[in-house]
Scaffold this motif. Structure first.
Motif, mmCIF file in Angstrom:
data_model
loop_
_atom_site.group_PDB
_atom_site.id
_atom_site.type_symbol
_atom_site.label_atom_id
_atom_site.label_comp_id
_atom_site.label_asym_id
_atom_site.label_seq_id
_atom_site.Cartn_x
_atom_site.Cartn_y
_atom_site.Cartn_z
ATOM 1 N N TRP A 189 36.810 44.464 6.348
ATOM 2 C CA TRP A 189 36.644 43.464 7.400
ATOM 3 C C TRP A 189 35.850 44.050 8.566
ATOM 4 N N ALA A 190 36.247 45.246 9.020
ATOM 5 C CA ALA A 190 35.553 45.875 10.148
ATOM 6 C C ALA A 190 34.104 46.210 9.787
ATOM 7 N N ARG A 191 33.865 46.603 8.524
ATOM 8 C CA ARG A 191 32.498 46.962 8.112
ATOM 9 C C ARG A 191 31.598 45.734 8.086
ATOM 10 N N ARG A 192 32.083 44.643 7.534
ATOM 11 C CA ARG A 192 31.242 43.449 7.429
ATOM 12 C C ARG A 192 31.075 42.765 8.786
ATOM 13 N N LEU A 193 32.017 42.967 9.700
ATOM 14 C CA LEU A 193 31.917 42.369 11.024
ATOM 15 C C LEU A 193 31.109 43.226 11.992
ATOM 16 N N TRP A 194 31.067 44.554 11.745
ATOM 17 C CA TRP A 194 30.360 45.435 12.691
ATOM 18 C C TRP A 194 29.436 46.402 11.977
ATOM 19 N N GLY A 195 30.019 47.466 11.362
ATOM 20 C CA GLY A 195 29.171 48.449 10.698
ATOM 21 C C GLY A 195 29.999 49.513 10.013
ATOM 22 N N ARG A 196 29.321 50.391 9.263
ATOM 23 C CA ARG A 196 30.025 51.385 8.449
ATOM 24 C C ARG A 196 30.752 52.424 9.291
ATOM 25 N N ARG A 197 30.140 52.942 10.347
ATOM 26 C CA ARG A 197 30.810 53.944 11.181
ATOM 27 C C ARG A 197 32.038 53.360 11.868
ATOM 28 N N TYR A 198 31.863 52.196 12.433
ATOM 29 C CA TYR A 198 32.965 51.519 13.122
ATOM 30 C C TYR A 198 34.123 51.298 12.155
ATOM 31 N N ALA A 199 33.813 50.844 10.953
ATOM 32 C CA ALA A 199 34.840 50.571 9.950
ATOM 33 C C ALA A 199 35.495 51.854 9.463
ATOM 34 N N TRP A 200 34.702 52.906 9.333
ATOM 35 C CA TRP A 200 35.258 54.174 8.860
ATOM 36 C C TRP A 200 36.327 54.671 9.821
ATOM 37 N N LEU A 201 36.047 54.600 11.122
ATOM 38 C CA LEU A 201 37.012 55.084 12.108
ATOM 39 C C LEU A 201 38.259 54.203 12.126
ATOM 40 N N ALA A 202 38.078 52.886 12.047
ATOM 41 C CA ALA A 202 39.227 51.980 12.024
ATOM 42 C C ALA A 202 40.115 52.273 10.814
ATOM 43 N N ALA A 203 39.485 52.469 9.664
ATOM 44 C CA ALA A 203 40.246 52.714 8.440
ATOM 45 C C ALA A 203 40.887 54.098 8.442
ATOM 46 N N TRP A 204 40.229 55.087 9.027
ATOM 47 C CA TRP A 204 40.768 56.446 9.106
ATOM 48 C C TRP A 204 42.097 56.434 9.881
ATOM 49 N N VAL A 205 42.095 55.759 11.026
ATOM 50 C CA VAL A 205 43.320 55.660 11.818
ATOM 51 C C VAL A 205 44.388 54.887 11.047
ATOM 52 N N TYR A 206 43.961 53.801 10.431
ATOM 53 C CA TYR A 206 44.908 52.921 9.745
ATOM 54 C C TYR A 206 45.539 53.600 8.532
ATOM 55 N N ILE A 207 44.752 54.335 7.753
ATOM 56 C CA ILE A 207 45.305 54.942 6.546
ATOM 57 C C ILE A 207 46.327 56.014 6.890
ATOM 58 N N TRP A 208 46.077 56.792 7.955
ATOM 59 C CA TRP A 208 47.055 57.797 8.350
ATOM 60 C C TRP A 208 48.324 57.144 8.895
ATOM 61 N N ALA A 209 48.149 56.045 9.624
ATOM 62 C CA ALA A 209 49.327 55.316 10.109
ATOM 63 C C ALA A 209 50.145 54.794 8.934
ATOM 64 N N MET A 210 49.474 54.291 7.894
ATOM 65 C CA MET A 210 50.186 53.801 6.714
ATOM 66 C C MET A 210 50.899 54.934 5.977
ATOM 67 N N ILE A 211 50.241 56.076 5.865
ATOM 68 C CA ILE A 211 50.827 57.196 5.120
ATOM 69 C C ILE A 211 52.096 57.701 5.793
ATOM 70 N N VAL A 212 52.063 57.846 7.129
ATOM 71 C CA VAL A 212 53.280 58.310 7.801
ATOM 72 C C VAL A 212 54.345 57.216 7.825
ATOM 73 N N THR A 213 53.928 55.958 7.760
ATOM 74 C CA THR A 213 54.909 54.882 7.656
ATOM 75 C C THR A 213 55.616 54.938 6.312
ATOM 76 N N ILE A 214 54.857 55.180 5.237
ATOM 77 C CA ILE A 214 55.471 55.363 3.915
ATOM 78 C C ILE A 214 56.498 56.494 3.973
ATOM 79 N N THR A 215 56.117 57.599 4.616
ATOM 80 C CA THR A 215 57.007 58.755 4.735
ATOM 81 C C THR A 215 58.292 58.388 5.469
ATOM 82 N N SER A 216 58.144 57.729 6.620
ATOM 83 C CA SER A 216 59.323 57.422 7.437
ATOM 84 C C SER A 216 60.258 56.437 6.740
#
Length: 502
Positions: free
Chosen positions: A97-124
């Motif tokens: 969604w972020a990539r198609r709405l803005w660009g690859r760099r913007y989307a990469w950073l959004a997804a990087w933050v999101y994936i780590w948040a998801m991983i630690v959520t799985i852990t908790s």
């Protein structure tokens, strides 16, 4: 040239082809299964249980109103996401969604933050679930038993996910049933048969403000809602496994928020009104009050039944989180944006799921569980940034959507807010900024690490992500389309021969 469709809609595979992808997955997930996935990820049972004591000891019974406030704000966000996913029903959610709405760099950073948040959520979630298992079977809760049970929950979820989308959907529906029994069923029982306090207690601060204003105390209790209402976006993470996703996923997201809000209100409210020792809970003298409330109201056997239902909900929650994380990793890798992308983007011919991405979504949380075993004090540190990180990722999509609207984009999916889209988008962004400010406010304990752990955790993830982004340049290695919201909308309208105004 393709003639406009006769019924004003694109077939699922044709819609995917317009977006530049080929269908590789089994579209066996229905609306209800998709809703169940999002709801068990959101998990009111897990959220209320985890936050009940903190919310009451901080803001007293009126902290329940944060459930209503945050649900309304996140409903606005879900409406924005609904328009985006209706035009872009592809795997990965936040990232594409972020990539198609803005660009690859913007989307990469959004997804990087999101994936780590998801991983630690799985852990908790796996770590908290271990406490329910030990309580049910009378096992002593130790670092060793917590580690073993947490790993067992992660491996069980992996095994179920490996079998394919059909079993994921089935277990998600079982988890949904367990959640509804555990939150709405128990909540109604407590409200009707075990009520010990009047409803006016939800306007009684019970001395939590001391001699000062209650407003700062109420704001500090915002965690009661902010830690609860996310997970609805997972409905879009598995878009390519849903039949008619452009219509069904927005509905599933909205249902997740609405049913989640009702469930959380019944559950939180029921525990408050049935608590025999409410004053002690508000005073912070009871660290884990819900087991005491359940034993006092349901009896020992009833409390055990609740624990069994709760464990089903935890298993389903880990399962849904793991599935959503794997689809995001797959989407990332499919576009060549991660190291080992060829391996991560493989889809099993038998089960039609990204098995290698699933392995990563299980292994990394397992390693974090191992670190927590050696130092259980880092559990708070590794999970504190997760909620702020998820809210930041959400708002990156909301902001990118607003930017495209101001450039003339009119969402072309079958779910559209029409003229209200811009207003809802602005309100969703305003709410998101407000929520992030609340989450980022430092504590007042006087200990630097404790007070600033949320900001420190997010800063570490952002800095490492930026270093990799500008050092390795993953965006330069990908030719995935970017910033094409308006062009894709025009193409969809041309193919369907209509203009969506609903």
């Amino acid at each position: 040239m393709t003639a406009p469709s006769s019924d004003g809609r694109l077939a699922d595979d044709e819609h995917l082809a317009v977006l530049g992808y080929e269908g590789k997955f089994d579209r066996s997930m229905s609306l209800w299964a998709n809703f169940a996935l999002g709801f068990t990820y959101l998990s009111p049972l897990v959220g209320v249980y985890s936050l009940f004591a903190v919310a009451l000891s901080t803001g007293g019974p009126p902290s329940i109103w944060w459930i209503v406030i945050v649900a309304c704000g996140q409903l606005l966000v879900s409406l924005v996401f609904g328009e985006v996913v209706s035009q872009y029903p592809i795997h990965g959610g936040i990232y594409p969604w972020a990539r198609r709405l803005w660009g690859r760099r913007y989307a990469w950073l959004a997804a990087w933050v999101y994936i780590w948040a998801m991983i630690v959520t799985i852990t908790s979630v796996a770590e908290f679930g271990a406490g329910f298992v030990t309580a049910l079977f009378g096992i002593e809760l130790t670092p060793a038993s917590t580690l073993i049970i947490s790993l067992a929950l992660l491996l069980l979820a992996l095994a179920i996910n490996f079998t394919g989308t059909r079993w994921l959907a089935r277990i998600a529906r079982i988890g949904l049933f367990a959640e509804l029994i555990g939150v709405i069923g128990i909540g109604l029982y407590l409200l009707i048969f075990q009520r010990k306090h009047d409803f006016s207690v939800f306007f009684d601060t019970m001395g939590t403000a001391g001699d000062g204003s209650y407003l700062p105390v109420f704001i500090a209790s915002a965690l009661a809602g902010l830690f609860l209402f996310y997970g609805f976006e997972a409905c879009g993470d598995v878009a390519e496994e849903v039949a008619d996703p452009a219509r069904r996923i927005p509905k599933a997201m909205i249902m997740t928020i609405l049913v989640g809000a009702v469930s959380a209100l019944f559950s939180f409210g029921g525990y408050v009104l049935a608590a025999p020792n409410l004053e002690q809970i508000v005073a912070g003298e009871v660290g884990d009050p819900i087991p005491e409330i359940l034993t006092a109201t349901l009896g020992a056997v009833g409390a055990k039944v609740f624990l069994a239902v709760a464990i089903l909900a935890f298993i389903s929650c880990v399962l849904s989180l793991q599935a959503a994380a794997s689809r995001l990793l797959y989407s990332f890798a499919r576009d060549g944006m991660l190291p080992g992308h060829a391996w991560l983007s493989k889809v099993s011919e038998r089960s039609k799921v990204p098995t290698n991405a699933l392995i990563v979504a299980c292994t990394v949380p397992a390693l974090i569980c191992l670190l927590i075993f050696f130092n259980d004090g880092i559990l708070v540190a590794v999970t504190s940034f997760a909620i702020l990180g998820i809210y930041l990722s959400f708002q990156m999509v909301v902001f990118a959507s607003l930017r495209q609207r101001l450039r003339g984009w009119r969402p072309a999916g079958p779910f559209s807010l029409g003229a209200l889209g811009l207003v809802v988008n602005v309100l969703a962004l305003a709410y998101g900024v407000f929520a992030m400010v609340l989450l980022a406010i430092p504590g007042s304990s006087g200990a630097f690490l404790t007070d600033y752990v949320v900001l420190i955790g997010l800063a570490v993830v952002l800095v490492t992500g930026l270093v990799y982004l500008f050092g390795a340049r993953p965006d330069a290695q990908s030719s995935a389309p970017e910033g094409d919201a308006k062009e894709v909308a025009d193409e969809i309208r041309r193919r369907t021969g209509r203009v969506t105004t609903r």
